[in-house]
Design a protein around this motif. Structure first.
Motif, PDB file in Angstrom:
ATOM      1  N   ASN A 104    -102.961 -68.944  -0.619  1.00  0.00           N
ATOM      2  CA  ASN A 104    -103.406 -68.117  -1.737  1.00  0.00           C
ATOM      3  C   ASN A 104    -104.144 -68.962  -2.770  1.00  0.00           C
ATOM      4  O   ASN A 104    -103.732 -70.080  -3.072  1.00  0.00           O
ATOM      5  CB  ASN A 104    -102.193 -67.438  -2.372  1.00  0.00           C
ATOM      6  CG  ASN A 104    -101.423 -66.615  -1.353  1.00  0.00           C
ATOM      7  OD1 ASN A 104    -101.850 -65.548  -0.965  1.00  0.00           O
ATOM      8  ND2 ASN A 104    -100.292 -67.157  -0.882  1.00  0.00           N
ATOM      9  N   PHE A 105    -105.223 -68.395  -3.305  1.00  0.00           N
ATOM     10  CA  PHE A 105    -106.080 -69.144  -4.204  1.00  0.00           C
ATOM     11  C   PHE A 105    -106.332 -68.380  -5.510  1.00  0.00           C
ATOM     12  O   PHE A 105    -106.307 -67.156  -5.548  1.00  0.00           O
ATOM     13  CB  PHE A 105    -107.438 -69.420  -3.541  1.00  0.00           C
ATOM     14  CG  PHE A 105    -107.378 -70.345  -2.363  1.00  0.00           C
ATOM     15  CD1 PHE A 105    -107.573 -71.711  -2.524  1.00  0.00           C
ATOM     16  CD2 PHE A 105    -107.093 -69.866  -1.099  1.00  0.00           C
ATOM     17  CE1 PHE A 105    -107.516 -72.575  -1.444  1.00  0.00           C
ATOM     18  CE2 PHE A 105    -107.032 -70.713  -0.010  1.00  0.00           C
ATOM     19  CZ  PHE A 105    -107.237 -72.072  -0.183  1.00  0.00           C
ATOM     20  N   GLY A 106    -106.612 -69.157  -6.564  1.00  0.00           N
ATOM     21  CA  GLY A 106    -107.173 -68.642  -7.804  1.00  0.00           C
ATOM     22  C   GLY A 106    -106.564 -67.366  -8.327  1.00  0.00           C
ATOM     23  O   GLY A 106    -105.374 -67.273  -8.594  1.00  0.00           O
ATOM     24  N   ALA A 107    -107.420 -66.346  -8.482  1.00  0.00           N
ATOM     25  CA  ALA A 107    -106.980 -65.080  -9.042  1.00  0.00           C
ATOM     26  C   ALA A 107    -105.927 -64.403  -8.176  1.00  0.00           C
ATOM     27  O   ALA A 107    -105.159 -63.572  -8.676  1.00  0.00           O
ATOM     28  CB  ALA A 107    -108.180 -64.151  -9.239  1.00  0.00           C
ATOM     29  N   GLY A 108    -105.866 -64.751  -6.901  1.00  0.00           N
ATOM     30  CA  GLY A 108    -104.791 -64.232  -6.055  1.00  0.00           C
ATOM     31  C   GLY A 108    -103.442 -64.770  -6.503  1.00  0.00           C
ATOM     32  O   GLY A 108    -102.437 -64.040  -6.520  1.00  0.00           O
ATOM     33  N   VAL A 109    -103.410 -66.045  -6.884  1.00  0.00           N
ATOM     34  CA  VAL A 109    -102.186 -66.647  -7.420  1.00  0.00           C
ATOM     35  C   VAL A 109    -101.864 -66.024  -8.781  1.00  0.00           C
ATOM     36  O   VAL A 109    -100.704 -65.775  -9.111  1.00  0.00           O
ATOM     37  CB  VAL A 109    -102.326 -68.173  -7.531  1.00  0.00           C
ATOM     38  CG1 VAL A 109    -101.036 -68.805  -8.041  1.00  0.00           C
ATOM     39  CG2 VAL A 109    -102.699 -68.785  -6.184  1.00  0.00           C
ATOM     40  N   ASP A 110    -102.904 -65.736  -9.572  1.00  0.00           N
ATOM     41  CA  ASP A 110    -102.697 -65.089 -10.868  1.00  0.00           C
ATOM     42  C   ASP A 110    -102.086 -63.705 -10.706  1.00  0.00           C
ATOM     43  O   ASP A 110    -101.275 -63.277 -11.536  1.00  0.00           O
ATOM     44  CB  ASP A 110    -104.024 -64.982 -11.620  1.00  0.00           C
ATOM     45  CG  ASP A 110    -104.581 -66.338 -12.021  1.00  0.00           C
ATOM     46  OD1 ASP A 110    -103.782 -67.218 -12.378  1.00  0.00           O
ATOM     47  OD2 ASP A 110    -105.808 -66.509 -11.967  1.00  0.00           O
ATOM     48  N   LEU A 111    -102.476 -62.982  -9.661  1.00  0.00           N
ATOM     49  CA  LEU A 111    -101.874 -61.671  -9.387  1.00  0.00           C
ATOM     50  C   LEU A 111    -100.376 -61.808  -9.158  1.00  0.00           C
ATOM     51  O   LEU A 111     -99.579 -61.003  -9.649  1.00  0.00           O
ATOM     52  CB  LEU A 111    -102.514 -61.039  -8.150  1.00  0.00           C
ATOM     53  CG  LEU A 111    -103.756 -60.174  -8.300  1.00  0.00           C
ATOM     54  CD1 LEU A 111    -104.138 -59.601  -6.950  1.00  0.00           C
ATOM     55  CD2 LEU A 111    -103.531 -59.051  -9.299  1.00  0.00           C
ATOM     56  N   ILE A 112     -99.994 -62.815  -8.401  1.00  0.00           N
ATOM     57  CA  ILE A 112     -98.570 -63.065  -8.152  1.00  0.00           C
ATOM     58  C   ILE A 112     -97.865 -63.374  -9.463  1.00  0.00           C
ATOM     59  O   ILE A 112     -96.788 -62.839  -9.751  1.00  0.00           O
ATOM     60  CB  ILE A 112     -98.403 -64.227  -7.153  1.00  0.00           C
ATOM     61  CG1 ILE A 112     -99.050 -63.887  -5.811  1.00  0.00           C
ATOM     62  CG2 ILE A 112     -96.922 -64.574  -6.957  1.00  0.00           C
ATOM     63  CD1 ILE A 112     -99.202 -65.074  -4.880  1.00  0.00           C
ATOM     64  N   ALA A 113     -98.488 -64.222 -10.284  1.00  0.00           N
ATOM     65  CA  ALA A 113     -97.879 -64.640 -11.545  1.00  0.00           C
ATOM     66  C   ALA A 113     -97.654 -63.475 -12.490  1.00  0.00           C
ATOM     67  O   ALA A 113     -96.736 -63.506 -13.320  1.00  0.00           O
ATOM     68  CB  ALA A 113     -98.756 -65.695 -12.222  1.00  0.00           C
ATOM     69  N   ALA A 114     -98.478 -62.435 -12.392  1.00  0.00           N
ATOM     70  CA  ALA A 114     -98.373 -61.298 -13.303  1.00  0.00           C
ATOM     71  C   ALA A 114     -97.185 -60.393 -12.988  1.00  0.00           C
ATOM     72  O   ALA A 114     -96.831 -59.544 -13.805  1.00  0.00           O
ATOM     73  CB  ALA A 114     -99.659 -60.487 -13.266  1.00  0.00           C
ATOM     74  N   CYS A 115     -96.574 -60.577 -11.831  1.00  0.00           N
ATOM     75  CA  CYS A 115     -95.481 -59.692 -11.414  1.00  0.00           C
ATOM     76  C   CYS A 115     -94.127 -60.163 -11.944  1.00  0.00           C
ATOM     77  O   CYS A 115     -93.908 -61.347 -12.188  1.00  0.00           O
ATOM     78  CB  CYS A 115     -95.442 -59.610  -9.892  1.00  0.00           C
ATOM     79  SG  CYS A 115     -96.862 -58.721  -9.190  1.00  0.00           S
TER      80      CYS A 115
END
Length: 242
Positions: A104-115
């Protein structure tokens, strides 16, 4: 064909990123579909949302395949809409569970972090290279999760970190493969139902550490520095050589 699949179950909504041929990269259209899905889930008073990806990974982040044909203004707007999505997820009254896997990269990791709850399969890896082209997206939220010093160590080198490291620093709260997702969801539902909805809302507000306006301002300042297009192109060129 939709970029996402929404399974509206009686107990929760399961949202799946559905661009496996593009590693679920975040195009402009998938971002808008996700924002709408989270708006609809909240309007429906859905207690819990799971977010996962079809194919080899949860998400490869920002869709770089669209960069060449877009202006600087187009790119800035796309980054702003991603930040809007992240804020939407992080501030949702629905309890959110990320079910990650793969690279997982970049904004995909940010999506995870937002949960609210971040789960990853064994073997998952994470990398956040945005600062390589001068973009501050999700950095502060990541630091609020893992701590400032740990975030600096990871972000300043854009280092890949594995699921074991992510578990140790608190980014990933549980390691579980797809065969365990039913159990993860059942436990999350039990956690959600432990308090009345009003009490959960009060607790969420009392413990809220989100800084939506500050995070958005940091993103805009970084994205609007002239030359974002060239910086991304240079990053892509260097990545191909590496």
């Amino acid at each position: 064909m939709s970029n996402i699949i929404i399974d509206r179950q009686s107990t929760h909504w399961a949202i799946t990123l559905n661009r496996p041929d593009k590693l679920n990269a975040l195009s402009a259209s998938i971002v808008e579909e996700l924002i709408q899905a989270f708006d609809e889930a909240e309007a429906a008073h859905t207690p819990l949302i799971t977010l996962q990806g079809e194919g080899r990974c949860f998400s490869a982040g920002f869709d770089m395949s669209e960069v060449e044909a877009q202006s600087e203004g187009d790119l800035v707007l796309r980054f702003i809409r991603i930040e809007t999505l992240l804020n939407r997820i992080a501030s949702s009254s629905c309890f959110t569970v990320a079910l990650a896997h793969g690279r997982n990269f970049g904004a995909g990791v940010d999506l995870i972090a937002a949960c609210n709850l971040r789960v990853a399969a064994p073997g998952s890896t994470f990398r956040m290279p945005g600062l390589k082209f001068g973009l501050v997206l999700g950095s502060a939220r990541f630091a609020r999760i893992v701590g400032t010093r740990e975030a600096q160590r990871i972000l300043e080198t854009a280092a890949t970190f594995d699921v074991e490291h992510a578990s140790a620093n608190g980014f990933i709260e549980r390691v579980a493969g797809p065969e365990e997702h039913i159990t993860v969801i059942e436990e999350a539902l039990a956690r959600v139902s432990a308090l009345p909805a009003q009490s959960r809302a009060l607790l969420r507000r009392a413990l809220d550490t989100e800084q939506a306006d500050t995070d958005l301002a940091a993103l805009v300042r970084s994205a609007t520095v002239p030359g974002i297009h060239k910086r991304i192109e240079a990053y892509l060129a260097s990545s191909k050589k590496a």
